[in-house]
Every structure is written in C-alpha cells, then in structure tokens.
Design an enzyme around this catalytic site. Sequence first.
Site, PDB file in Angstrom:
ATOM      1  N   ASP A   1       2.602  -6.946   2.630  1.00  0.00           N
ATOM      2  CA  ASP A   1       1.401  -6.197   3.016  1.00  0.00           C
ATOM      3  C   ASP A   1       1.807  -4.936   3.777  1.00  0.00           C
ATOM      4  OD1 ASP A   1      -1.153  -5.292   3.353  1.00  0.00           O
ATOM      5  OD2 ASP A   1      -1.779  -6.836   4.772  1.00  0.00           O
TER       6      ASP A   1
ATOM      7  N   ARG B   1      -0.198   4.088  -0.837  1.00  0.00           N
ATOM      8  CA  ARG B   1      -1.106   5.200  -0.465  1.00  0.00           C
ATOM      9  C   ARG B   1      -0.996   6.377  -1.449  1.00  0.00           C
ATOM     10  NH1 ARG B   1      -3.459   1.663   3.151  1.00  0.00           N
ATOM     11  NH2 ARG B   1      -2.338   1.424   5.089  1.00  0.00           N
TER      12      ARG B   1
ATOM     13  N   HIS C   1       0.863  -1.188   0.000  1.00  0.00           N
ATOM     14  CA  HIS C   1       0.000   0.000   0.000  1.00  0.00           C
ATOM     15  C   HIS C   1       0.897   1.235   0.000  1.00  0.00           C
ATOM     16  CE1 HIS C   1      -3.585  -2.442   1.121  1.00  0.00           C
ATOM     17  NE2 HIS C   1      -2.693  -3.176   1.768  1.00  0.00           N
TER      18      HIS C   1
ATOM     19  N   HIS D   1      -9.029 -10.460  -0.487  1.00  0.00           N
ATOM     20  CA  HIS D   1      -8.838 -10.348   0.970  1.00  0.00           C
ATOM     21  C   HIS D   1      -9.922 -11.245   1.565  1.00  0.00           C
ATOM     22  CE1 HIS D   1      -8.194  -8.034   4.849  1.00  0.00           C
ATOM     23  NE2 HIS D   1      -9.283  -8.737   5.083  1.00  0.00           N
TER      24      HIS D   1
ATOM     25  N   ASN E   1      -6.893   0.372  -2.406  1.00  0.00           N
ATOM     26  CA  ASN E   1      -7.784   0.903  -1.357  1.00  0.00           C
ATOM     27  C   ASN E   1      -7.332   2.280  -0.869  1.00  0.00           C
ATOM     28  OD1 ASN E   1      -5.484  -0.168  -0.096  1.00  0.00           O
ATOM     29  ND2 ASN E   1      -6.584  -0.731   1.759  1.00  0.00           N
TER      30      ASN E   1
ATOM     31  N   LYS F   1      -8.492  -6.266  -7.242  1.00  0.00           N
ATOM     32  CA  LYS F   1      -8.511  -6.650  -5.835  1.00  0.00           C
ATOM     33  C   LYS F   1      -9.926  -6.520  -5.281  1.00  0.00           C
ATOM     34  CE  LYS F   1      -6.760  -7.252  -1.581  1.00  0.00           C
ATOM     35  NZ  LYS F   1      -5.771  -6.443  -0.877  1.00  0.00           N
TER      36      LYS F   1
HETATM   37  C1  NCD Z   1      -4.423  -2.906   4.987  1.00  0.00           C
HETATM   38  C2  NCD Z   1      -4.414  -1.392   4.846  1.00  0.00           C
HETATM   39  O1  NCD Z   1      -4.099  -0.688   5.828  1.00  0.00           O
HETATM   40  O2  NCD Z   1      -4.632  -0.895   3.748  1.00  0.00           O
HETATM   41  N1  NCD Z   1      -4.459  -3.235   6.371  1.00  0.00           N
HETATM   42  C3  NCD Z   1      -4.157  -4.403   6.935  1.00  0.00           C
HETATM   43  O3  NCD Z   1      -4.360  -4.555   8.151  1.00  0.00           O
HETATM   44  N2  NCD Z   1      -3.629  -5.405   6.251  1.00  0.00           N
HETATM   45  C4  NCD Z   1      -5.595  -3.463   4.239  1.00  0.00           C
HETATM   46  C5  NCD Z   1      -5.469  -4.925   3.895  1.00  0.00           C
HETATM   47  O4  NCD Z   1      -4.448  -5.364   3.356  1.00  0.00           O
HETATM   48  O5  NCD Z   1      -6.432  -5.667   4.123  1.00  0.00           O
HETATM   49 ZN    ZN Z   2      -2.960  -5.068   2.283  1.00  0.00          ZN
HETATM   50 ZN    ZN Z   3      -6.158  -7.394   2.965  1.00  0.00          ZN
END
Ligand code: NCD
Ligand code: ZN
Ligand code: ZN
Length: 449
Positions: free
Chosen positions: A313, A68, A66, A184, A98, A149
């Site tokens: 992740d 962001r 992520h 997920h 996301n 996703k």
């Molecule tokens: C992820 C996020 O912060 O975007 N958080 C997490 O706890 N893994 C979202 C995700 O990968 O499900």
């Molecule tokens: Zn994630």
């Molecule tokens: Zn996830």
Amino acid sequence: MRTSTVDLVLKNSKIFTYQGIISGGLAVKEGKIHKFLKEPELLRSDKTIDAKGHLLLPGIIDPHVHLRDLQLSYKEDFYTGTCAAATGGITTVLDMPNTIPRTSSLKALREKKREAEKKIVVNVAFYAGFPKDINEVKQIAEQGIAGFKIYPHDPMEEINFQDEKQICAYFRAAAENNLPVLVHPDNLETIKTLQSELEKQKRPDIEVFLGSHPATSEAKAITRYSDLGVKTGCRLHICHVSSSESVVAIKGALEKGARLTCEVTPHHLLLTSEEIRRQGALAKVLPPLRSRDDNVALWAAVLDGVINVIASDHAPHSLSEKEKPFPEAPSGFPGLETLLPLMLTKVARGDLRLEKLVDLTSRSPAKIFKLENKGMLLEGYDADMVLVDLKEKWRISPEKFHSKSKFSPFKNWNVVGKVRMTFIKGVCVMSDEEILVPRGFGKVINVNQ
Ligand code: NCD
Ligand code: ZN
Ligand code: ZN
Ligand code: ZN
C-alpha cells in the site's frame, strides 16, 4: 563443447525453488529463465553476472501500489515510483485508480498507460474504478486491467454504496469479465456519524481519527461486500486487512463460500496506533494502525493461510502535505522500499519461513491476479528476479528513498537483508540502489482474464 548462446548467465548463486535451494547458476534467454546450471561455464553468454553467493528469489509482485502521476505527480510519478519498486526488489506493481483524473473511464485508463509507458522501469499493471456508465465495464476490462477497486468511504466514487442493487449490478459486470473487485473495507456513513460524535465530545484529533475508523466497521464492510460477492458470483480481494475482527469476518466469509482473497501490509503487521501518537500525521494511514493484539492476530492469519498476500500500500504524499495539522494531513506513506527488508528481517529472526514469505509476495499475487509466467523461478518463466543478501544489516534511511516521499514510520529501523540486484526479464535494472535502465524500460502488462 558447443551450446547455443544465451543472453545472461548468473553464476555463483543460491536459487530459491519450492523444491529447495539450488546452488549454482541460471541462464536467461529472450527474457525467460532458460536453464538452471550446476556448471554455468559450459554456456556461451553475452553477459555473465557473479551473484557472489547471494540468494535469488522471484521478483516481488506488489498488488497494492499508488504510483500517482498525472495531476498527482508532485507526490510520485511513474519513474520515481518504479525506481522505488526496483530498489525494493519489486518487479511488478499493480497500480491503484484513486488518481486525478480517477482511472474510471476508458479515456483515463488510456492516458495513464500512455504516460506510464514513457517512464516506468519495472512491470506495471493497472486497476480501474467502476465507470459511471456500467456499459463501459466491458470495454475497460478488455484493456487488460487486473481488477476493479472500490472505495466505499470516498465521496468521489462514481457508484452509490447505499444502493445495493447498483453495487450488485457492478459486481455482476465484473464477474462477467472474470475480474476481481478490490475492496477498501469501510463505510462513509459510519465514519461521518462517529466523527461528528467524537468532535462534539472535543476529543483530540488523533482520537477522532482512530475512533471514526474502528475495526468493527472494517469487519462489517468485509462481511457486507463478501455477502454481495457470494450473491453475484463476484471474486473479491480485500485490501489492507488491519484487525483481528477482520480476520474473523474473512474466515466467516470463506465458510459461506465467498471467493475471496486478502492482503496485509507490513505496517499493520509491525506497528500500533502508538506510532501515530508518537509520530503524528507522518504515521497517519488508512486503515489506522491498531493494537498489539491486532498485530498478533494478523501474523497468525498470515501463518495459517487466511491472509494470502503481503502488499505495501505504497501511498506517497508530499512532506508539506504530511506536515499539515493532523486532521487535514492525508493518510498513507511510502512502502515499496521497506517491504522486503522488513519481512526478510522477520525471516532472519526465525519468525517467518522464507518459503512462506516468497509465497506471500510472489507466487500468491501472481496466481490471484493472473500474471502469467510470473511469481516463481521455473524454466520458461519470466526472468523477473531479485538477488538478496540475507545477512546484511542496515538502517532504514528514508532520505535515500527513490520515491518522492522521503519519509517513513520505519525511519531508523535496523533491518537484516538487503536487495542487491533486481532483474526484469533477465536485465539488471537495479544494482546497489542504482537504477541501470532508462525511463520506459518497463512494460505495461495487459492481464488476460
Ligand atoms: C491511500 C492513498 O493515499 O491513496 N491511503 C492510505 O492511507 N492507505 C488510499 C488507500 O489505500 O486507501
Ligand atoms: Zn492504497
Ligand atoms: Zn485503501
Ligand atoms: Zn554481500
């Protein structure tokens, strides 16, 4: 003796190949691995780097990140996130949708790419979410994304996960475009039901969180979506598998003929829910950290090939968000700068073969996500490489992370194995924790399906 000029000679290295380690050097020309060399002196080169006997591996490909940016750039931006990747030996990241705005329209995807091109220092490919208008799936696919996703636990999703017909339509659309769907594995209705039951029982916040995301509902979701995958001919990739029940579900799905791959994170391999009780929201993550037995089952699944990939992740948040009361604190923590050292430590202890690690973090993700000419050190392949010192012992200090998220549940862990240099297309982008290239050096990868 005259030979053609190359762009870089890396000398005095140990080069990882699946045929064994080669002692010697390697020449890079036009971003590709040009030749392995026993005697690098014979080549004229613009630049020579002494690897000082360290081990050269294919750059890590992290398919769950992520980064962001855009409206969430206070958590991480494309520059800081990819600097973290380079520092962690990761040369290609696959970025999750996301974000705000969510990457589930052509417009949002284009905006993300434009912003990324200005800032990234490693290779980045993107995932998208399914668009509201199913007809847009094809257009988004044509932008070179690596997959779609789904977050079946997220009320913000554009699709209705109660409506099996709709899910199948989207899965078929993904399959028609040769794209995998990343899952997920969870279910919003189950979470809500369990959560309200546990709250009624006045259970502590941490127990409500753990109890409302049980391993059984993860496993159920895996079975549900893999069945729909079989029905629609859609390829699936299961994200962050966290429990022994899920491993059983995956084996069952494979037996039923599902085209399915999956990943595990270092934290689900190494930590248990005790860490949440000890560290609070800092260690809060989805899926939750589980039990020692789950760790053991996940390692077994890694070693016997049921799990295909290790992914970070990397889920950065601001410290002030993580310091909120437990129920409001967001899930996730950074992982780009800890993945490789944590796993090299397992190699140093003899728990994981180096060849297996390199497969899980480079060759296998390249194959699953069709990243051409990446994931191995072979002549003609992209010179995306990481130089590691297998012997160096150090301690994880999150305050030194390049990520904006300067915390980690692995804080103060002693590790063995340090990333010395990271190369993208033969250019050293990071040396001893220092970034050597300007913003925008990295390239957005458009995946050919
Ligand atoms: C992820 C996020 O912060 O975007 N958080 C997490 O706890 N893994 C979202 C995700 O990968 O499900
Ligand atoms: Zn994630
Ligand atoms: Zn996830
Ligand atoms: Zn050294």
